[in-house]
Design a protein around this motif. Structure first.
Motif, PDB file in Angstrom:
ATOM      1  N   VAL A  20       4.932  38.640  -7.235  1.00  0.00           N
ATOM      2  CA  VAL A  20       6.297  38.724  -7.293  1.00  0.00           C
ATOM      3  C   VAL A  20       6.672  37.247  -6.413  1.00  0.00           C
ATOM      4  CG1 VAL A  20       8.341  39.562  -6.078  1.00  0.00           C
ATOM      5  CG2 VAL A  20       6.554  41.075  -6.686  1.00  0.00           C
ATOM      6  N   GLY A  21       7.181  36.345  -7.114  1.00  0.00           N
ATOM      7  CA  GLY A  21       7.210  34.952  -6.995  1.00  0.00           C
ATOM      8  C   GLY A  21       5.995  34.309  -6.601  1.00  0.00           C
ATOM      9  N   ASP A  22       5.767  33.952  -5.556  1.00  0.00           N
ATOM     10  CA  ASP A  22       4.262  33.364  -5.328  1.00  0.00           C
ATOM     11  C   ASP A  22       3.515  34.166  -4.523  1.00  0.00           C
ATOM     12  OD1 ASP A  22       5.345  33.251  -2.649  1.00  0.00           O
ATOM     13  OD2 ASP A  22       5.205  30.982  -2.353  1.00  0.00           O
ATOM     14  N   THR A  23       3.744  35.475  -4.370  1.00  0.00           N
ATOM     15  CA  THR A  23       2.940  36.428  -3.610  1.00  0.00           C
ATOM     16  C   THR A  23       2.175  37.411  -4.664  1.00  0.00           C
ATOM     17  OG1 THR A  23       4.075  35.801  -1.734  1.00  0.00           O
ATOM     18  CG2 THR A  23       2.918  37.673  -1.548  1.00  0.00           C
ATOM     19  N   TYR A  24       0.878  37.807  -4.245  1.00  0.00           N
ATOM     20  CA  TYR A  24       0.323  38.762  -4.997  1.00  0.00           C
ATOM     21  C   TYR A  24       0.167  39.744  -4.190  1.00  0.00           C
ATOM     22  CZ  TYR A  24      -0.884  34.749  -7.995  1.00  0.00           C
ATOM     23  OH  TYR A  24      -0.607  33.555  -8.883  1.00  0.00           O
ATOM     24  N   TYR A  25       0.341  41.105  -4.650  1.00  0.00           N
ATOM     25  CA  TYR A  25       0.009  42.438  -4.137  1.00  0.00           C
ATOM     26  C   TYR A  25      -0.745  43.053  -4.756  1.00  0.00           C
ATOM     27  CZ  TYR A  25       4.737  40.903  -1.807  1.00  0.00           C
ATOM     28  OH  TYR A  25       5.256  40.213  -1.246  1.00  0.00           O
ATOM     29  N   ILE A  26      -1.769  43.850  -4.113  1.00  0.00           N
ATOM     30  CA  ILE A  26      -2.670  44.839  -4.465  1.00  0.00           C
ATOM     31  C   ILE A  26      -2.525  46.427  -3.692  1.00  0.00           C
ATOM     32  CG2 ILE A  26      -5.083  45.442  -4.545  1.00  0.00           C
ATOM     33  CD1 ILE A  26      -5.872  42.647  -5.182  1.00  0.00           C
ATOM     34  N   ALA A  27      -2.481  47.469  -4.591  1.00  0.00           N
ATOM     35  CA  ALA A  27      -2.359  48.581  -4.113  1.00  0.00           C
ATOM     36  C   ALA A  27      -3.686  49.332  -4.616  1.00  0.00           C
ATOM     37  CB  ALA A  27      -1.016  49.550  -4.818  1.00  0.00           C
ATOM     38  N   ASN A  28      -4.218  49.949  -3.615  1.00  0.00           N
ATOM     39  CA  ASN A  28      -5.426  50.666  -3.902  1.00  0.00           C
ATOM     40  C   ASN A  28      -5.653  52.260  -4.036  1.00  0.00           C
ATOM     41  OD1 ASN A  28      -6.590  47.867  -2.737  1.00  0.00           O
ATOM     42  ND2 ASN A  28      -7.776  48.414  -4.512  1.00  0.00           N
ATOM     43  N   SER A  29      -6.263  52.920  -4.505  1.00  0.00           N
ATOM     44  CA  SER A  29      -6.616  54.325  -4.049  1.00  0.00           C
ATOM     45  C   SER A  29      -6.854  54.585  -2.907  1.00  0.00           C
ATOM     46  CB  SER A  29      -7.688  55.008  -5.199  1.00  0.00           C
ATOM     47  OG  SER A  29      -7.127  54.567  -6.450  1.00  0.00           O
ATOM     48  N   THR A  30      -6.487  55.843  -2.352  1.00  0.00           N
ATOM     49  CA  THR A  30      -6.906  56.133  -0.914  1.00  0.00           C
ATOM     50  C   THR A  30      -7.525  57.780  -0.997  1.00  0.00           C
ATOM     51  OG1 THR A  30      -4.634  56.724  -0.640  1.00  0.00           O
ATOM     52  CG2 THR A  30      -5.514  54.656   0.394  1.00  0.00           C
ATOM     53  N   PHE A  31      -7.335  58.255  -2.224  1.00  0.00           N
ATOM     54  CA  PHE A  31      -7.615  59.764  -2.255  1.00  0.00           C
ATOM     55  C   PHE A  31      -7.069  60.519  -1.122  1.00  0.00           C
ATOM     56  CE2 PHE A  31     -10.343  56.886  -4.818  1.00  0.00           C
ATOM     57  CZ  PHE A  31     -10.272  57.534  -6.121  1.00  0.00           C
ATOM     58  N   ASP A  32      -8.212  61.277  -0.370  1.00  0.00           N
ATOM     59  CA  ASP A  32      -7.573  62.287   0.536  1.00  0.00           C
ATOM     60  C   ASP A  32      -7.485  61.452   2.138  1.00  0.00           C
ATOM     61  OD1 ASP A  32     -10.495  61.967   0.180  1.00  0.00           O
ATOM     62  OD2 ASP A  32     -10.982  63.741   1.450  1.00  0.00           O
ATOM     63  N   TRP A  33      -7.364  60.300   2.025  1.00  0.00           N
ATOM     64  CA  TRP A  33      -7.097  59.508   3.304  1.00  0.00           C
ATOM     65  C   TRP A  33      -5.731  59.143   3.692  1.00  0.00           C
ATOM     66  CZ3 TRP A  33     -10.525  59.493   7.214  1.00  0.00           C
ATOM     67  CH2 TRP A  33     -12.154  59.598   7.039  1.00  0.00           C
ATOM     68  N   PRO A  75      -3.075  54.620  -7.871  1.00  0.00           N
ATOM     69  CA  PRO A  75      -1.664  54.294  -7.888  1.00  0.00           C
ATOM     70  C   PRO A  75      -1.342  53.095  -8.581  1.00  0.00           C
ATOM     71  CG  PRO A  75      -2.569  53.554  -5.974  1.00  0.00           C
ATOM     72  CD  PRO A  75      -3.779  54.076  -6.424  1.00  0.00           C
ATOM     73  N   ASP A  76      -0.107  53.018  -9.117  1.00  0.00           N
ATOM     74  CA  ASP A  76       0.416  51.867  -9.819  1.00  0.00           C
ATOM     75  C   ASP A  76       1.747  51.255  -9.251  1.00  0.00           C
ATOM     76  OD1 ASP A  76       0.902  50.239 -12.203  1.00  0.00           O
ATOM     77  OD2 ASP A  76       2.800  51.268 -12.390  1.00  0.00           O
ATOM     78  N   LEU A  77       1.378  49.947  -8.958  1.00  0.00           N
ATOM     79  CA  LEU A  77       2.441  49.137  -8.203  1.00  0.00           C
ATOM     80  C   LEU A  77       3.109  48.116  -9.337  1.00  0.00           C
ATOM     81  CD1 LEU A  77       3.868  48.336  -5.556  1.00  0.00           C
ATOM     82  CD2 LEU A  77       2.073  46.397  -5.366  1.00  0.00           C
ATOM     83  N   SER A  78       4.416  48.190  -9.242  1.00  0.00           N
ATOM     84  CA  SER A  78       5.093  47.260 -10.213  1.00  0.00           C
ATOM     85  C   SER A  78       6.501  46.699  -9.445  1.00  0.00           C
ATOM     86  CB  SER A  78       5.520  48.050 -11.410  1.00  0.00           C
ATOM     87  OG  SER A  78       6.208  49.180 -11.215  1.00  0.00           O
ATOM     88  N   TYR A  79       6.783  45.745 -10.078  1.00  0.00           N
ATOM     89  CA  TYR A  79       8.192  45.169  -9.425  1.00  0.00           C
ATOM     90  C   TYR A  79       9.157  44.930 -10.369  1.00  0.00           C
ATOM     91  CZ  TYR A  79      11.507  42.429  -6.667  1.00  0.00           C
ATOM     92  OH  TYR A  79      12.451  41.870  -6.022  1.00  0.00           O
TER      93      TYR A  79
END
Length: 543
Positions: A20-33, A75-79
């Motif tokens: 988004v713009g000049d910034t990258y984001y990552i979303a990761n799985s966490t399962f039962d945590w 998980p899926d992250l989008s903008y």
């Protein structure tokens, strides 16, 4: 600058990366945590900072009773439309014919939240992602789970239109757009529109050493209209057994502002004992599945390829337009528990940290004893990821139990099936507090010291406990003054805390090892233990 893989070490699987713009984001799985869905940000892809977890309320996801490695898958992250969209599954079963998963959607105008209450989408299959087409229409793309024993359970990739006005799916539009390749187990789909083509990136081969990422494309979103890439797979380590990175596959594609392309993938770094062959078993991944980033180039026919070959590279050129990001040098942590909330690196299992578990603030973390470390419903455990092969972790605990059923201490924990700990408890025969070390290996619980458990002197108020993890093995130590440390003569095999070991006997092997603090009172009287600090210090190692 160079990207050094893995860019986010320790249990950070299934990365969904966006810009988004000049910034990258990552979303990761966490399962039962919990908090659920781990988030990071960067402006250079080299240095990543942890953000608050996206799902921080039980109203967004209630995993109480979930089996180990159930919960939030991929998980899926989008903008789009001025806000972040996050799709995630809550998977209730990992073994057997059924998964009983439900997919949800939350949104937020700020990546740091607050995120909305969830919209229930469907239960067709896990690994769902939201595709925002350039004509304004939106589609849910997902793995499709077939529970029938006479069919392959991975039943292709399903596309279903999402109605933005009603914020609901249109089931009548559902169709299979790709069946996958002969590698089977097609999952983790992400859809992109590039130069007039719809490109589908999907994982195949299972999230083990045969894992891979495949690519298909189509001019339309019609049923079964996608064709696979010549020379597939796009990314795999199945045929690169000696590569530093293994298991690469499931992930997502991103374009930089200046038009370069990168692919974020899960990966793993196995080790093996000196008595074991290097390739069989290929190794033990105690840090779980981590996040790597590879550079992508496109051929003249419009197909993507990993720079350096489909096995990927450990060191990758950073984007030319990267904005250098300030981030900690490593993932060491020291917590004096001054805040009345737990920091971003702390996690609990299945539900948020609540008064039922204890309280934090004013220089203390107090845990109230609940169920055993095998309990899937009521558990007082606060833990953080192993993010290095070699580290020391230490705490100081004040605990005065009056029964052997009350225990408190320091744990190295994979899931309810494999874990160990050093803890303070009560010896009713000697009528004194003692220190014991125990390990749970699936259904076998072993107390190592037994009648030789270490006596805690009556005049000692608090006990210091420490673990030393050294890749293949780890040990526990204790001190009565915080300066003179005594090693407990028990050396434990770290492979028991790996995905690969758990996978030998259980279908939920998707997380990684944690180290943390726990209090148990199976007598049901809620005995309390007070911890006044926690220190996790990473050390140089072979990785």
């Amino acid at each position: 600058m160079k990207i050094s893989n893995p860019v986010i070490p320790g249990f950070h699987a299934d990365p969904s990366m966006i810009r988004v713009g000049d910034t990258y984001y990552i979303a990761n799985s966490t399962f039962d945590w919990f908090p659920a869905v781990r988030l990071h940000e960067s402006k250079d892809m080299v240095h990543w900072n942890t953000l608050p977890g996206a799902l921080d309320r039980a109203s967004q996801i209630d995993m109480k009773g979930n089996c180990s490695s159930g919960g939030v898958w991929a998980p899926d992250l989008s903008y789009a439309d001025g806000r972040f969209w996050l799709v995630y599954a809550d998977v209730k079963m990992v073994d057997g014919a059924f998964k009983d998963c439900t997919n949800y959607l939350v949104t937020s105008e700020d990546i740091r939240g607050p995120w909305s209450e969830p919209i229930r989408l469907n239960g067709v299959g896990f690994d769902a992602s939201l595709f925002h087409d350039d004509d304004g229409r939106k589609y849910l793309v997902q793995q499709t789970w077939d529970f029938r024993e006479y069919r392959h359970p991975f039943d292709g990739i399903t596309l279903t239109e999402f109605d933005v006005d009603t914020m609901r799916l249109k089931p009548e539009t559902a169709r299979t757009i790709w069946a996958g390749t002969e590698a089977k187990l097609v999952e983790g789909p992400h859809l992109y529109k590039i130069n007039g083509y719809y490109y589908l990136f999907a994982a195949e081969g299972g999230t083990v050493y045969a894992h891979q990422e495949s690519v298909a494309r189509s001019r339309s979103l019609d049923a079964l209209s996608f064709e696979g890439m010549p020379g597939d797979p796009f990314l795999t380590n199945f045929d690169t057994p000696r590569s530093y990175l293994q298991k690469q596959g499931h992930g997502s594609l991103v374009e930089t502002p200046s038009g370069e392309w990168y692919y974020a993938s899960l990966c793993a770094r196995p080790w093996h004992h000196e008595t074991e062959a290097a390739n069989d078993p290929r190794g033990w991944c105690t840090l779980g599945r981590e996040t790597s980033i590879q550079k992508v180039e496109w051929d003249e026919d419009g197909w993507p390829h990993i720079v350096g070959g489909h096995g990927g590279e450990r060191y990758v050129d950073a984007p030319k337009d990267a904005v250098e990001t300030v981030a900690p040098a490593d993932h060491s942590q020291h917590d004096e528990f001054e805040s009345d909330t737990l920091g971003h690196d702390w996690n609990t299992l299945r539900v948020p940290f609540t008064e039922a578990m204890g309280r934090v603030g004013g220089g203390e973390l107090t845990l109230r004893g609940q169920g055993s470390l095998r309990n899937l419903h009521e558990l007082s455990l606060v833990a953080r990821r192993w993010q290095a092969f070699d580290f020391d972790a230490e705490t100081k605990v004040e605990f005065r139990p009056t029964t052997y059923m009350a225990m408190a201490g320091l744990t190295n924990y994979y899931s309810d099936v494999t874990w160990s700990w050093v803890y303070v408890t009560w010896d009713e025969k000697r009528e004194t507090r003692v220190i014991e070390v125990a390990q749970n290996d699936f259904g076998v619980y072993t107390s190592f010291l037994k009648d030789d458990a270490i006596v805690v002197p009556d005049d000692v108020d608090a006990v210091w406990l420490r673990t030393k993890v050294r890749t293949r093995f780890y040990t526990y130590e204790y001190s009565f003054d915080g300066e003179l440390w005594n090693e407990i003569p028990v050396r434990l095999d770290a492979k028991l805390l790996s995905d690969d070991y758990v996978n030998q006997r259980y279908g939920g092997f998707f997380t990684g090892a944690f180290v943390g603090l726990a209090c148990v009172d199976v007598a049901g009287y809620g005995a309390e233990a007070t911890f006044d600090h926690f220190d996790y210090k990473e050390l140089p190692n072979h990785g």
